[in-house]
Design a protein around this motif. Structure first.
Motif, PDB file in Angstrom:
ATOM      1  N   SER A   1       4.876   0.049   1.857  1.00  0.00           N
ATOM      2  CA  SER A   1       5.995  -0.608   2.523  1.00  0.00           C
ATOM      3  C   SER A   1       5.433  -1.748   3.366  1.00  0.00           C
ATOM      4  O   SER A   1       4.436  -1.577   4.074  1.00  0.00           O
ATOM      5  N   PHE A   2       6.088  -2.916   3.283  1.00  0.00           N
ATOM      6  CA  PHE A   2       5.587  -4.129   3.922  1.00  0.00           C
ATOM      7  C   PHE A   2       6.595  -4.601   4.978  1.00  0.00           C
ATOM      8  O   PHE A   2       7.807  -4.599   4.744  1.00  0.00           O
TER       9      PHE A   2
ATOM     10  N   GLN B   1      10.309  -2.170   0.953  1.00  0.00           N
ATOM     11  CA  GLN B   1       9.882  -0.774   0.998  1.00  0.00           C
ATOM     12  C   GLN B   1       9.642  -0.186  -0.379  1.00  0.00           C
ATOM     13  O   GLN B   1      10.180  -0.658  -1.387  1.00  0.00           O
ATOM     14  N   ASP B   2       8.850   0.888  -0.340  1.00  0.00           N
ATOM     15  CA  ASP B   2       8.624   1.752  -1.503  1.00  0.00           C
ATOM     16  C   ASP B   2       8.215   0.965  -2.743  1.00  0.00           C
ATOM     17  O   ASP B   2       8.809   1.110  -3.825  1.00  0.00           O
TER      18      ASP B   2
ATOM     19  N   THR C   1       2.603  -5.641   8.971  1.00  0.00           N
ATOM     20  CA  THR C   1       2.376  -4.202   8.971  1.00  0.00           C
ATOM     21  C   THR C   1       2.514  -3.665   7.558  1.00  0.00           C
ATOM     22  O   THR C   1       3.456  -4.031   6.842  1.00  0.00           O
ATOM     23  N   ILE C   2       1.567  -2.816   7.160  1.00  0.00           N
ATOM     24  CA  ILE C   2       1.599  -2.160   5.854  1.00  0.00           C
ATOM     25  C   ILE C   2       1.557  -0.656   6.089  1.00  0.00           C
ATOM     26  O   ILE C   2       0.672  -0.150   6.788  1.00  0.00           O
ATOM     27  N   VAL C   3       2.514   0.054   5.518  1.00  0.00           N
ATOM     28  CA  VAL C   3       2.581   1.521   5.611  1.00  0.00           C
ATOM     29  C   VAL C   3       2.307   2.089   4.221  1.00  0.00           C
ATOM     30  O   VAL C   3       2.959   1.700   3.239  1.00  0.00           O
TER      31      VAL C   3
ATOM     32  N   PHE D   1      11.939   4.215   7.600  1.00  0.00           N
ATOM     33  CA  PHE D   1      10.845   3.256   7.394  1.00  0.00           C
ATOM     34  C   PHE D   1      11.056   1.994   8.226  1.00  0.00           C
ATOM     35  O   PHE D   1      10.121   1.478   8.849  1.00  0.00           O
ATOM     36  N   ILE D   2      12.268   1.466   8.237  1.00  0.00           N
ATOM     37  CA  ILE D   2      12.525   0.245   9.019  1.00  0.00           C
ATOM     38  C   ILE D   2      12.312   0.518  10.501  1.00  0.00           C
ATOM     39  O   ILE D   2      11.757  -0.310  11.231  1.00  0.00           O
TER      40      ILE D   2
END
Length: 427
Positions: A347-348, A376-377, A338-340, A303-304
């Motif tokens: 995750s921000f 995250q998460d 960014t937002i996933v 994720f990172i």
């Protein structure tokens, strides 16, 4: 015979020295008559330099590179500036944001010269505790439940269960970005003068450690503004100054391969668009957690790596539109959010681009580095049962609202003027 050859050599050197001394005597006599510049004493010849040092001859590749660089820096229009970079194609390492190898995070840190900070910036976390944010999430809760249930009942691919999470994340990410922008722009001045685009291509190119990298990934939803976001940390802070650990391995070891491509910069819009700064980009999560478990790789690291690659790729393309690249570094930092989203977890990421001169061969004395904050998460909801979204997380909604409320550089003064104008109209 050998002794005679040695004696012959000594005689030859003696005659050579004698002739040189005669030459210096003649030159000194000519200098006294005013024909020449002074000549050093014969005993000082060779100790003090009389002429400037002779520079080494550059190889033809270096001469061509310097000529290409000077030609780029001489351009005055962004279109001409980008054209002279684009026309030189070559082999570039194709950087994909999702990488399942266990050593992917040190690689992403190195190739973008990024320092990673756990948690989000203090100003965003403090914004989540504001009374206005708590009031806004009360109105937002029902709308979020509605789009989640709509996705669940009408767009679930029951015949394609293995990839259901991927399709769900894409559609729900677009709906969530649209909902956030339209619900928060009413009382937010910088969002009133913004633009939202879907499925935009983002392309970027940079050099790090004599290797060329290319980023080419579409963004599911992208909010752009006319002025940039405020910087998260000063350029001279401890976070922005320093180095990152090196990564000395071949990128092929983590499945990063070369492609013959042109070095294109494209942030999702053409030159001349008034909304030329990134505010928030939304990505549907393409991370397969089951594959992570099989590869024994960390979900956190993957994720990172995605947050770093997607943010650096977007901001470096924006910098190129402002005629900045690795040979002409930034004067002021660029920031991005960014937002996933995978349909259930968020995750921000907050990223600040402080420098583009990350190649040691171009600027070995550059002490600046880029910074990435992450969280995250964060679970948006726990489950959907009997047509009800269960355990909708208020903390996740607060973070979404706080990201939308992140001000631009002139947002504070603009918001005051906007309120005064409304009062004047009401009077």
């Amino acid at each position: 015979m050998a002794a005679s050859m040695v004696r012959h050599g000594e005689v030859f050197l003696f005659k050579k020295q004698a002739n040189f001394m005669k030459y210096l005597t003649v030159v000194n006599k000519r200098y006294k008559r005013g024909h020449l510049k002074p000549v050093l004493d014969p005993h000082e010849v060779g100790t003090i330099p009389e002429y400037p040092p002779v520079m080494p001859i550059l190889p033809i590749t270096e001469k061509l590179r310097l000529k290409w660089r000077d030609n780029i820096l001489a351009q005055e229009k962004p279109s001409d500036f980008l054209y002279h970079i684009w026309k030189v194609n070559g082999w570039n390492l194709d950087l994909r944001p999702v990488n399942y190898h266990s050593g992917c995070l040190p690689f992403f840190k190195h190739v973008t010269k990024t320092f990673v900070v756990d948690g989000l910036p203090e100003e965003i976390m403090s914004r989540t505790e504001d009374a206005s944010t708590k009031q806004k999430i009360q109105k937002l809760r029902e709308d979020v439940k509605e789009i989640v249930l709509q996705q669940h009942f009408h767009y679930t691919h029951k015949n394609n269960k293995p990839s259901e999470w991927l399709y769900t994340g894409r559609r729900l990410t677009r709906n969530l970005a649209n909902l956030l922008l339209n619900s928060q722009k009413i009382n937010t001045s910088h969002l009133q003068d913004s633009d939202l685009n879907y499925d935009v291509d983002v392309k970027s190119h940079w050099i790090r450690g004599s290797k060329k990298f290319m980023y080419d990934i579409p963004v599911n939803a992208h909010i752009t503004t006319k002025v940039p976001l405020k910087q998260f940390t000063p350029l001279d802070s401890e976070l922005s100054i320093g180095d990152v650990p090196s990564w000395d391995y071949d990128p092929i070891n983590i499945s990063v391969f070369e492609k013959h491509l042109n070095p294109i910069f494209f942030p999702g819009f053409k030159i001349g668009n008034p909304f030329k700064y990134s505010h928030t980009q939304f990505f549907a999560c393409t991370l397969d957690r089951k594959r992570c478990m099989k590869k024994k790789s960390s979900v956190r690291q993957v994720f990172i790596g995605q947050g770093i690659a997607s943010s650096f790729g977007m901001l470096s393309a924006l910098a190129a539109y402002n005629m900045n690249y690795w040979d002409r570094d930034l004067q002021a930092p660029l920031t991005n959010q960014t937002i996933v989203f995978d349909g259930q977890r968020l995750s921000f990421f907050c990223y600040q681009l402080n420098t583009l001169a990350i190649d040691e061969h171009n600027n070995p004395n550059n002490s600046r580095r880029n910074v990435c904050w992450h969280l995250q998460d964060v679970l948006l909801y726990s489950d959907i049962k009997d047509g009800v979204v269960r355990d909708l997380n208020n903390d996740a909604l607060k973070l979404l609202v706080a990201f939308m409320q992140s001000p631009t550089e002139v947002a504070a003064s603009t918001s005051v003027e906007y309120i005064d104008t409304q009062k004047a109209l009401s009077v």
